[in-house]
Motif scaffolding. Structure first.
Motif, short mmCIF file in Angstrom:
data_model
loop_
_atom_site.label_atom_id
_atom_site.label_comp_id
_atom_site.label_asym_id
_atom_site.label_seq_id
_atom_site.Cartn_x
_atom_site.Cartn_y
_atom_site.Cartn_z
N UNK A 65 -69.65 -20.01 19.79
CA UNK A 65 -69.81 -21.22 19.59
C UNK A 65 -68.54 -21.60 18.65
N UNK A 66 -67.62 -22.64 18.94
CA UNK A 66 -66.69 -22.61 18.15
C UNK A 66 -66.17 -24.04 18.33
N UNK A 67 -65.13 -24.65 17.38
CA UNK A 67 -63.91 -25.65 17.45
C UNK A 67 -63.02 -24.90 18.34
N UNK A 68 -62.44 -25.98 19.18
CA UNK A 68 -61.23 -25.37 19.78
C UNK A 68 -60.24 -25.02 18.98
N UNK A 94 -69.70 -30.40 12.73
CA UNK A 94 -71.18 -31.01 12.52
C UNK A 94 -72.26 -30.33 13.28
N UNK A 95 -71.66 -30.05 14.59
CA UNK A 95 -72.62 -29.44 15.47
C UNK A 95 -72.97 -27.88 15.02
N UNK A 96 -71.97 -27.42 15.01
CA UNK A 96 -71.85 -25.77 14.58
C UNK A 96 -72.97 -25.57 13.20
N UNK A 97 -72.84 -26.85 12.31
CA UNK A 97 -73.63 -26.64 11.27
C UNK A 97 -75.04 -26.54 11.57
#
Length: 280
Positions: A65-68, A94-97
């Motif tokens: 999972x990650x931000x682009x 925020x979703x990764x958190x």
């Protein structure tokens, strides 16, 4: 879920294609750590921990999972591509958190993977070639163990050795503190630390226990040959039976203004003293 290669743009003819993000030049040979302390999958986070896991061919990655932005920056730095078989899901920070421990500094990257395979002490001793060994006696804080792993990587330690029990499992917190060293420093988990010290002595190592009340002081206590550094938990220190299996008990010469050092700081100082010792 985004496809693993959504991040790629069409490349012009003649442009060099990125290599797969796995493998690392100069990687230590042999085993990597032990999965015996972990069950199921392990979730790692943070730039260095995730990069190191993806470039470790002994690590089985299950999902990223990650931000682009974070994923693209990682690939650009390595001139690399993600394995086609690795599921990738892009998400906001925020979703990764919500995927990691509370307030964990994930830096835009979270990786789910399998624990590393077990490493046998005999295999480490066969391949150590006189490099320093570090043994931890009931050091259970994952931040401390991770920081010690990082120092072990910095000073070329052959392996870290702990008990099966009374040692933390692989975890995101430990891996983040290790800053990638969890993937490069072999981690041996043994049933009996005293018995392991006997095997280490037979392999030609001088076993130095670190204790504030030690008779000898670093660096004078460090011999010229192979060294096994033994550290105990903060407060309790080395257990009696473990100390009895050391060839000497030494102390770091610190000021009387403070009673003791954090075990990870003590490990870093002692490893520096060992690495920079001079011989006649």
């Amino acid at each position: 879920m985004a496809a693993p290669h959504d991040h790629r743009e069409a490349r012009q003819d003649g442009q060099r294609k990125g290599r797969a993000l796995r493998g690392r030049a100069g990687r230590m040979q042999g085993g990597r750590g032990s999965g015996r302390g972990s069950q199921g999958t392990v979730r790692l986070w943070g730039r260095h921990a995730v990069e190191a896991a993806l470039t470790n061919p002994d690590r089985v990655a299950k999902k990223l999972w990650g931000t682009r932005e974070a994923i693209q920056a990682m690939l650009d730095d390595h001139d690399a591509e993600l394995p086609a078989s690795l599921p990738v899901e892009y998400a906001q920070a925020a979703d990764l958190g919500r995927l990691v421990a509370r307030d964990a500094p994930h830096q835009g990257l979270v990786l789910e993977c399998l624990p590393l395979d077990d490493v046998a002490l005999d295999d480490v001793l066969d391949e150590a070639d006189g490099k320093t060994l570090v043994l931890l006696d009931q050091v259970t804080d994952p931040h401390n163990v991770g920081a010690i792993l990082r120092s072990c990587a910095a000073f070329g330690v052959a392996a870290i050795i702990t008990q099966d029990r009374h040692a933390p499992p692989e975890s995101g917190t430990l891996a983040k503190s290790a800053s990638g060293a969890l993937e490069t420093v072999p981690w041996v988990r043994v049933v009996n630390l005293a018995r392991a010290l006997e095997d280490i002595a037979e392999a030609g190592y001088w076993r130095i226990g670190l204790d504030g009340d030690g008779k000898d002081a670093f660096p004078q206590a460090v011999p010229s040959g192979p060294v096994a550094l033994v550290l105990g938990a903060e407060g309790e220190g080395l257990r009696h039976n473990v100390a009895q299996h050391c060839d000497s008990i030494a102390r770091l010469p610190i000021s009387s203004a403070i009673e003791s050092l954090n075990v990870s700081n003590a490990a870093a100082i002692a490893l520096y003293a060992i690495a920079t010792r001079t011989t006649d």
